[in-house]
Each structure stands twice: as C-alpha cells, then as structure tokens.
Scaffold this motif. Structure first.
Motif, PDB file in Angstrom:
ATOM      1  N   VAL A   1       0.849  -1.199   0.000  1.00  0.00           N
ATOM      2  CA  VAL A   1       0.000   0.000   0.000  1.00  0.00           C
ATOM      3  C   VAL A   1       0.882   1.246   0.000  1.00  0.00           C
ATOM      4  O   VAL A   1       0.639   2.191  -0.762  1.00  0.00           O
ATOM      5  CB  VAL A   1      -0.971   0.001   1.201  1.00  0.00           C
ATOM      6  N   GLU A   2       1.910   1.256   0.822  1.00  0.00           N
ATOM      7  CA  GLU A   2       2.797   2.416   0.895  1.00  0.00           C
ATOM      8  C   GLU A   2       3.501   2.687  -0.440  1.00  0.00           C
ATOM      9  O   GLU A   2       3.743   3.840  -0.784  1.00  0.00           O
ATOM     10  CB  GLU A   2       3.841   2.233   1.996  1.00  0.00           C
TER      11      GLU A   2
ATOM     12  N   SER B   1      -4.229  -0.830  -3.857  1.00  0.00           N
ATOM     13  CA  SER B   1      -5.067   0.248  -3.332  1.00  0.00           C
ATOM     14  C   SER B   1      -5.673  -0.169  -1.996  1.00  0.00           C
ATOM     15  O   SER B   1      -5.824  -1.361  -1.719  1.00  0.00           O
ATOM     16  CB  SER B   1      -6.217   0.543  -4.294  1.00  0.00           C
ATOM     17  N   LEU B   2      -6.043   0.827  -1.229  1.00  0.00           N
ATOM     18  CA  LEU B   2      -6.824   0.527  -0.033  1.00  0.00           C
ATOM     19  C   LEU B   2      -8.139  -0.066  -0.507  1.00  0.00           C
ATOM     20  O   LEU B   2      -8.734   0.411  -1.474  1.00  0.00           O
ATOM     21  CB  LEU B   2      -7.083   1.789   0.778  1.00  0.00           C
TER      22      LEU B   2
ATOM     23  N   MET C   1     -10.959   0.812   6.050  1.00  0.00           N
ATOM     24  CA  MET C   1      -9.533   0.543   6.230  1.00  0.00           C
ATOM     25  C   MET C   1      -8.752   1.849   6.239  1.00  0.00           C
ATOM     26  O   MET C   1      -7.826   2.022   7.024  1.00  0.00           O
ATOM     27  CB  MET C   1      -9.016  -0.383   5.130  1.00  0.00           C
ATOM     28  N   ALA C   2      -9.132   2.788   5.405  1.00  0.00           N
ATOM     29  CA  ALA C   2      -8.468   4.101   5.396  1.00  0.00           C
ATOM     30  C   ALA C   2      -8.664   4.779   6.743  1.00  0.00           C
ATOM     31  O   ALA C   2      -7.728   5.385   7.286  1.00  0.00           O
ATOM     32  CB  ALA C   2      -9.044   4.968   4.274  1.00  0.00           C
ATOM     33  N   GLU C   3      -9.852   4.654   7.317  1.00  0.00           N
ATOM     34  CA  GLU C   3     -10.106   5.233   8.634  1.00  0.00           C
ATOM     35  C   GLU C   3      -9.265   4.567   9.707  1.00  0.00           C
ATOM     36  O   GLU C   3      -8.722   5.235  10.594  1.00  0.00           O
ATOM     37  CB  GLU C   3     -11.593   5.095   8.991  1.00  0.00           C
ATOM     38  N   ARG C   4      -9.120   3.245   9.630  1.00  0.00           N
ATOM     39  CA  ARG C   4      -8.312   2.525  10.619  1.00  0.00           C
ATOM     40  C   ARG C   4      -6.832   2.923  10.521  1.00  0.00           C
ATOM     41  O   ARG C   4      -6.151   3.051  11.531  1.00  0.00           O
ATOM     42  CB  ARG C   4      -8.466   1.018  10.443  1.00  0.00           C
ATOM     43  N   LEU C   5      -6.353   3.147   9.291  1.00  0.00           N
ATOM     44  CA  LEU C   5      -4.964   3.560   9.110  1.00  0.00           C
ATOM     45  C   LEU C   5      -4.746   4.988   9.589  1.00  0.00           C
ATOM     46  O   LEU C   5      -3.656   5.326  10.059  1.00  0.00           O
ATOM     47  CB  LEU C   5      -4.566   3.435   7.643  1.00  0.00           C
ATOM     48  N   ALA C   6      -5.772   5.814   9.462  1.00  0.00           N
ATOM     49  CA  ALA C   6      -5.645   7.216   9.880  1.00  0.00           C
ATOM     50  C   ALA C   6      -5.515   7.282  11.380  1.00  0.00           C
ATOM     51  O   ALA C   6      -4.864   8.099  11.945  1.00  0.00           O
ATOM     52  CB  ALA C   6      -6.846   8.015   9.407  1.00  0.00           C
TER      53      ALA C   6
END
Length: 56
Positions: free
Chosen positions: A39-40, A45-46, A51-56
């Motif tokens: 992903v990095e 893609s996310l 999942m984007a919220e969890r990573l934030a």
C-alpha cells in the motif's frame, strides 16, 4: 503521480511519525507487513473506506 502512490506516501509518513514498523502498523489494522508495504508503495489500493479510517 498516481493517487495510490500519493496515499501510500502519506500512510508511510504517518507511520514513521508514530515510530512504527510496517509489521506493527499491519498488526494494528489486521493486515500483514507485506500488505502495508505494498500500500505504501502504491502497488495495491486501499480496499475500503473503513480501512483508510483505521490507518488514519
């Protein structure tokens, strides 16, 4: 620049700011170290907004 790479760089920057390794971040969100690295680098893609919220 591709959006996946931009997002990936932001995730990496945040992870480093918190002093985490990829494996540690992966464990926090229920994914593997390999997944975080991909992903990095913008390879994958996310897969969801949650999942984007969890990573934030």
């Amino acid at each position: 620049m591709k959006i996946d790479k931009i997002i990936g760089r932001r995730i990496e920057k945040g992870r480093r700011r918190r002093g985490l390794y990829q494996g540690e971040l992966g464990a926090e969100v229920g994914r593997s170290e390999s997944w975080v690295g991909q992903v990095e680098r913008g390879i994958i893609s996310l897969d969801s907004v949650s999942m984007a919220e969890r990573l934030a």
